[in-house]
Motif scaffolding. Structure first.
Motif, PDB file in Angstrom:
ATOM      1  N   HIS A  15       0.874  -1.305   0.016  1.00  0.00           N
ATOM      2  CA  HIS A  15      -0.031   0.040   0.024  1.00  0.00           C
ATOM      3  C   HIS A  15       1.032   1.166   0.000  1.00  0.00           C
ATOM      4  CE1 HIS A  15      -4.056  -0.758   0.166  1.00  0.00           C
ATOM      5  NE2 HIS A  15      -4.477  -1.406   1.394  1.00  0.00           N
ATOM      6  N   VAL A  56     -13.060   2.165   2.664  1.00  0.00           N
ATOM      7  CA  VAL A  56     -12.919   1.538   4.093  1.00  0.00           C
ATOM      8  C   VAL A  56     -12.209   0.260   4.045  1.00  0.00           C
ATOM      9  CG1 VAL A  56     -14.243   0.596   6.108  1.00  0.00           C
ATOM     10  CG2 VAL A  56     -14.882   2.470   4.952  1.00  0.00           C
ATOM     11  N   GLY A  57     -10.975   0.047   4.610  1.00  0.00           N
ATOM     12  CA  GLY A  57     -10.162  -1.199   4.425  1.00  0.00           C
ATOM     13  C   GLY A  57      -8.851  -0.478   4.926  1.00  0.00           C
ATOM     14  N   CYS A  58      -7.659  -1.322   4.712  1.00  0.00           N
ATOM     15  CA  CYS A  58      -6.487  -0.876   5.455  1.00  0.00           C
ATOM     16  C   CYS A  58      -5.963   0.470   5.142  1.00  0.00           C
ATOM     17  CB  CYS A  58      -5.361  -1.896   5.013  1.00  0.00           C
ATOM     18  SG  CYS A  58      -5.305  -3.236   5.996  1.00  0.00           S
ATOM     19  N   HIS A  71     -18.157   2.183   3.154  1.00  0.00           N
ATOM     20  CA  HIS A  71     -17.343   1.191   2.638  1.00  0.00           C
ATOM     21  C   HIS A  71     -17.877   1.034   1.098  1.00  0.00           C
ATOM     22  CE1 HIS A  71     -15.090  -2.506   2.272  1.00  0.00           C
ATOM     23  NE2 HIS A  71     -16.115  -3.275   2.969  1.00  0.00           N
ATOM     24  N   GLY A 122      -9.588  -0.557  -1.996  1.00  0.00           N
ATOM     25  CA  GLY A 122      -9.175  -1.994  -2.007  1.00  0.00           C
ATOM     26  C   GLY A 122     -10.081  -3.140  -2.791  1.00  0.00           C
ATOM     27  N   ASP A 123      -9.770  -4.434  -2.732  1.00  0.00           N
ATOM     28  CA  ASP A 123     -10.676  -5.403  -3.514  1.00  0.00           C
ATOM     29  C   ASP A 123     -12.059  -5.625  -2.891  1.00  0.00           C
ATOM     30  OD1 ASP A 123      -8.973  -6.381  -1.758  1.00  0.00           O
ATOM     31  OD2 ASP A 123      -8.718  -8.111  -2.905  1.00  0.00           O
ATOM     32  N   GLY A 124     -12.053  -5.509  -1.273  1.00  0.00           N
ATOM     33  CA  GLY A 124     -13.279  -6.073  -0.848  1.00  0.00           C
ATOM     34  C   GLY A 124     -14.334  -4.678  -1.255  1.00  0.00           C
ATOM     35  N   ASP A 125     -13.634  -3.400  -0.902  1.00  0.00           N
ATOM     36  CA  ASP A 125     -14.185  -2.137  -0.882  1.00  0.00           C
ATOM     37  C   ASP A 125     -14.961  -2.037  -2.536  1.00  0.00           C
ATOM     38  OD1 ASP A 125     -14.514   0.127   0.612  1.00  0.00           O
ATOM     39  OD2 ASP A 125     -13.960   0.990  -1.486  1.00  0.00           O
ATOM     40  N   ASN A 184      -5.361  -6.825  -3.419  1.00  0.00           N
ATOM     41  CA  ASN A 184      -4.401  -7.944  -2.496  1.00  0.00           C
ATOM     42  C   ASN A 184      -4.992  -9.127  -2.070  1.00  0.00           C
ATOM     43  OD1 ASN A 184      -6.105  -7.269  -0.794  1.00  0.00           O
ATOM     44  ND2 ASN A 184      -4.590  -5.998   0.865  1.00  0.00           N
ATOM     45  N   ILE A 190      -7.552 -10.284  -0.773  1.00  0.00           N
ATOM     46  CA  ILE A 190      -7.918 -10.740   0.705  1.00  0.00           C
ATOM     47  C   ILE A 190      -8.620  -9.362   1.362  1.00  0.00           C
ATOM     48  CG2 ILE A 190      -6.148  -9.912   1.856  1.00  0.00           C
ATOM     49  CD1 ILE A 190      -6.398 -13.146   3.135  1.00  0.00           C
ATOM     50  N   TYR A 191      -9.306  -9.526   2.343  1.00  0.00           N
ATOM     51  CA  TYR A 191      -9.862  -8.159   3.320  1.00  0.00           C
ATOM     52  C   TYR A 191      -8.636  -8.211   4.300  1.00  0.00           C
ATOM     53  CZ  TYR A 191     -14.855  -8.516   1.461  1.00  0.00           C
ATOM     54  OH  TYR A 191     -15.870  -8.355   1.044  1.00  0.00           O
ATOM     55  N   GLY A 192      -7.980  -7.149   4.109  1.00  0.00           N
ATOM     56  CA  GLY A 192      -6.876  -7.081   4.999  1.00  0.00           C
ATOM     57  C   GLY A 192      -7.244  -6.540   6.417  1.00  0.00           C
ATOM     58  N   MET A 193      -8.066  -5.215   6.411  1.00  0.00           N
ATOM     59  CA  MET A 193      -8.589  -4.639   7.601  1.00  0.00           C
ATOM     60  C   MET A 193      -9.353  -5.511   8.652  1.00  0.00           C
ATOM     61  SD  MET A 193     -10.827  -1.556   7.980  1.00  0.00           S
ATOM     62  CE  MET A 193      -9.995   0.304   9.082  1.00  0.00           C
ATOM     63  N   THR A 194     -10.079  -6.266   8.038  1.00  0.00           N
ATOM     64  CA  THR A 194     -10.779  -7.105   9.045  1.00  0.00           C
ATOM     65  C   THR A 194     -10.334  -8.306   9.431  1.00  0.00           C
ATOM     66  OG1 THR A 194     -12.207  -7.463   7.026  1.00  0.00           O
ATOM     67  CG2 THR A 194     -13.205  -6.122   8.553  1.00  0.00           C
TER      68      THR A 194
HETATM   69  C1  LIG Z   1     -21.050  -1.667   5.483  1.00  0.00           C
HETATM   70  C2  LIG Z   1     -19.727  -2.160   6.101  1.00  0.00           C
HETATM   71  N1  LIG Z   1     -19.661  -3.463   6.094  1.00  0.00           N
HETATM   72  C3  LIG Z   1     -18.245  -4.221   6.524  1.00  0.00           C
HETATM   73  C4  LIG Z   1     -17.296  -3.307   6.966  1.00  0.00           C
HETATM   74  C5  LIG Z   1     -16.191  -3.843   7.626  1.00  0.00           C
HETATM   75  N2  LIG Z   1     -14.973  -3.795   6.795  1.00  0.00           N
HETATM   76  C6  LIG Z   1     -14.184  -2.953   6.891  1.00  0.00           C
HETATM   77  S1  LIG Z   1     -12.708  -3.072   5.895  1.00  0.00           S
HETATM   78  C7  LIG Z   1     -13.360  -4.331   5.197  1.00  0.00           C
HETATM   79  C8  LIG Z   1     -12.766  -4.948   3.973  1.00  0.00           C
HETATM   80  C9  LIG Z   1     -11.780  -4.280   3.409  1.00  0.00           C
HETATM   81  O1  LIG Z   1     -11.064  -4.852   2.416  1.00  0.00           O
HETATM   82  P1  LIG Z   1     -10.199  -4.471   1.233  1.00  0.00           P
HETATM   83  O2  LIG Z   1     -11.301  -3.648   0.719  1.00  0.00           O
HETATM   84  O3  LIG Z   1      -9.962  -5.806   0.351  1.00  0.00           O
HETATM   85  O4  LIG Z   1      -9.069  -3.579   1.675  1.00  0.00           O
HETATM   86  P2  LIG Z   1      -7.697  -3.996   2.419  1.00  0.00           P
HETATM   87  O5  LIG Z   1      -8.040  -3.760   3.988  1.00  0.00           O
HETATM   88  O6  LIG Z   1      -7.175  -5.441   1.994  1.00  0.00           O
HETATM   89  O7  LIG Z   1      -6.728  -3.225   2.064  1.00  0.00           O
HETATM   90  C10 LIG Z   1     -14.917  -4.697   5.693  1.00  0.00           C
HETATM   91  C11 LIG Z   1     -15.605  -5.853   5.289  1.00  0.00           C
HETATM   92  C12 LIG Z   1     -17.726  -1.772   6.889  1.00  0.00           C
HETATM   93  N3  LIG Z   1     -16.718  -1.099   7.575  1.00  0.00           N
HETATM   94  N4  LIG Z   1     -18.986  -1.242   6.564  1.00  0.00           N
END
Ligand SMILES: Cc1ncc(C[n+]2csc(CCOP(=O)(O)OP(=O)(O)O)c2C)c(N)n1
Ligand code: SF4
Lengths: 258, 358
Positions: free
Chosen positions: A32, A58-60, A77, A101-104, A130, A132-136
């Motif tokens: 990052h 929202v993520g790392c 998010h 991020g990829d979850g986002d 990456n 994966i979901y890093g932050m959670t």
């Molecule tokens: C509405 C909502 N659902 C769930 C979350 C919890 N949450 C925070 S970060 C995250 C995943 C982030 O993963 P990614 O986007 O891949 O970023 P990375 O941390 O890997 O950089 C989740 C599920 C949230 N903040 N808001």
């Protein structure tokens, strides 16, 4: 920038002006930080710091706004492309980028990115994949590799149940609306140089009011992959890049008069 | 000022433009689609922004981004759509952003129906999204009032840096009435928008956010926004009294279209020698709690009746206001059924006969 008085020394590497002097919170070996730096260098080189606005995910990288010397919004998010749309439509003179991020982007915010790209919103997206979901804490993402063990795929990603990893660049490049879509990586110096060029192109497209641009960057998460930093960069090369081929997927076509 | 005949939805759209609300993001939904259709034509004429979003989730978040620039932004929707905006509304309340949201309510829960209802009182006044926040909620009872409150909404949103909801039932949106637009929207001066995102030129970077990981900082943000809510309670309570007098035997509390029907009933009963007064809350939050308490406590008032197009939502706040000093009754129809004056009249007479004491 620190001024160096010693005449025998030349500065070859300094903090970009678009960067603040905060120390990042990223894990050792996390890429990052490299991607942040490439964005900051680009903002400096294009001389757009004073009119750039970032939208944090929202993520790392949720705290990215602390590391830049530009205005920032912190999005819910996945919704960064909607915030960026609002910003750019009412203040088109601003240079707007989302960092996601990829979850986002690929999971909760898939609708927002697809429709922003399809409307041809003239902002720039830096998409950090990456796998994966890093932050959670390392849960499965839509981009997690087949068989990859995560905290919510403890037996490895089962493609029968979870489907195959989503290829966002390929998906977005099916849209008819002109856009710039490229996938790059930062696991070797050569790739870092290429990534910088791609990010620069993406911002230049916006300055020229040309099109929506998305740069997907394959990134590492040594912490949640359970690998050392070096093993993690190798993992990008051997596991991710064959499934996520690097390259330009879509370029804005020459303007067609309708 | 010119007086013209206009449909509620279109009048609201024009009112927004007159108040400088020329940045509109929305997703179509009955019974308010005419707002967007009107603006799709009008906004390009005035150099505004019109975006039809992919969903109300996106609408809410587009407003979030756009509002951060300090420009006047708004949307209109109906109940299910407003449910989808709750995420962004909570974030905007936390980040202190001004925005106007028009909700032309329909019957629920779920997909419900498309006919007029007042089913979103709880969602509007008790915080439909997560977290500890309030919205300023205004409820017009006529097309003219919808115009006036929409314009006022933009002013109050800026004054308090807080989202404002204007809620009308489907009748307000669909009926045609004569309206007047002021030639110029005169509003008191507002504080400078030194919080607006414009790019960090000649100043330190600004961050628009609702994230405060430090618990003391988060508590502080809540204290700051709650201080604004106290100011709203002190300055922004709005209501109307109709035929309130020492002869009244009953006080009716009702808002929006329902209050207008109650006025008809009150006029009819007056001719029959039964005196009833009406208190019509115009601001649903802040709620005219003290005013209801004062009116209900008067010795001539035997009982208080709340009339709503719902199964009984505002009645909980009326009950709280009256503090058990008088019986509080409720009458309502829902599902899109607008109570006829006769039904309301019959209920009033039964209650005053003592036949339906709670
Ligand atoms: C509405 C909502 N659902 C769930 C979350 C919890 N949450 C925070 S970060 C995250 C995943 C982030 O993963 P990614 O986007 O891949 O970023 P990375 O941390 O890997 O950089 C989740 C599920 C949230 N903040 N808001
Ligand atoms: S958890 Fe993973 S993505 Fe997050 S900072 Fe650490 S290495 Fe980077």
């Amino acid at each position: 920038m620190n001024e160096v008085k010693d005449s025998a020394t030349t500065i070859t590497f300094a903090r970009p002006q678009a960067f603040s002097d905060m120390v990042t919170h990223y894990c050792p070996g996390c890429t990052h930080g490299i991607i942040h730096r490439l964005v900051a260098e680009t903002i400096d080189e294009l001389n757009i710091r004073e009119r750039t606005v970032g939208v944090a995910p929202v993520g790392c990288s949720v705290l990215i706004y602390n590391y830049f010397n530009v205005d920032f919004l912190e999005s819910p998010h996945g919704r960064a492309p909607a915030l960026a749309t609002g910003l750019k439509r009412v203040s088109p003179e601003l240079i707007v980028f989302t960092y996601q991020g990829d979850g986002d982007l690929a999971s909760i915010g898939l609708s927002e990115i697809v429709h922003a790209a399809n409307r041809g919103e003239k902002f720039t997206t830096i998409f950090v994949n990456n796998a994966i979901y890093g932050m959670t804490g390392g849960q499965m993402a839509p981009t997690t590799m087949p068989g990859q063990v995560t905290s919510t795929s403890p037996y490895g990603r089962n493609v029968e149940e979870a489907g195959w990893p989503m290829r966002i660049c390929e998906l977005l490049s099916t849209l008819r609306t002109p856009g710039y879509i490229e996938r790059v990586a930062v696991h070797t110096p050569q790739n870092i140089v290429r990534t910088k060029k791609a990010i620069r192109t993406a911002f230049q497209n916006q300055i020229d009011r040309r099109c929506f641009s998305l740069i997907e960057v394959l990134s590492t998460c040594p912490t949640n992959w359970g690998l050392t930093p070096c093993e993690a960069t190798n993992w990008v090369q051997t596991n991710m890049s064959p499934y996520y081929p690097l390259g330009v997927f879509k370029k804005p076509e020459p303007r067609i008069e309708v | 000022m010119t007086r013209i005949l206009m449909k509620g939805n279109e009048a609201i759209a024009e009112a927004a433009i007159r108040a400088g609300g020329v940045h509109y993001f929305a997703y179509p939904i009955t019974p308010q689609s005419e707002v967007g259709e009107y603006l799709a034509k009008r906004l390009p004429e005035v150099g505004g922004v019109f975006v039809q979003a992919e969903s109300e989730v996106a609408v809410g978040n587009m407003l979030f981004g756009a509002a951060s620039t300090g420009k006047r932004v708004f949307t209109s929707s109906s109940s299910p759509g407003v449910s989808l905006m709750q995420e962004a509304i909570s974030y905007m309340a936390g980040a202190q952003l001004p925005v106007v949201i028009i909700n032309i309510m329909r019957g629920g829960p779920g997909l419900g129906g498309i006919l007029p209802a007042q089913s979103d009182y709880f969602q509007s006044t008790k915080g439909g999204g997560h977290g500890d926040y309030r919205l300023l909620v205004l409820a017009p009872a006529s097309v003219q009032e919808a115009v006036d409150l929409t314009m006022l909404g933009f002013h109050l949103a800026d004054k308090y840096r807080n989202p404002v909801l204007v809620i009308g039932d489907g009748m307000i949106g669909q009926m045609m009435e004569p309206v007047e637009f002021p030639d110029k929207y005169d509003e008191p001066a507002l504080p400078a928008k030194d919080w607006a995102i414009t790019g960090a030129k000649g100043r330190k970077p600004l961050i628009t956010k609702s994230l405060f990981l430090d618990p003391y900082a988060l508590e502080q943000n809540n204290i700051v926004i709650h201080a604004k809510y106290e100011q709203m309670k002190a300055n922004e309570i709005r209501f109307e009294l109709y035929k309130v007098s020492a002869k009244n035997r009953m006080l009716i509390v009702s808002y929006g279209t329902m209050a207008r029907i109650c006025q008809t009933v009150i006029d009819d009963l007056e001719r029959e020698g039964v005196s009833i007064g009406l208190l019509r809350p115009i601001s649903l939050w802040p709620f005219p709690e003290m005013q209801i308490r004062t009116e209900a406590a008067k010795p001539n008032i035997e009982r208080v009746l709340t009339v709503e197009m719902s199964m009984g939502q505002m009645v909980e706040d009326v009950d709280k206001a009256v503090q058990g000093k008088k019986p509080v009754d409720f009458f309502g129809r829902t599902g899109g059924i607008v109570p006829a004056p006769e039904e309301v009249r019959e209920r009033i007479l039964k209650l005053l006969d003592g036949k339906m004491a709670k």
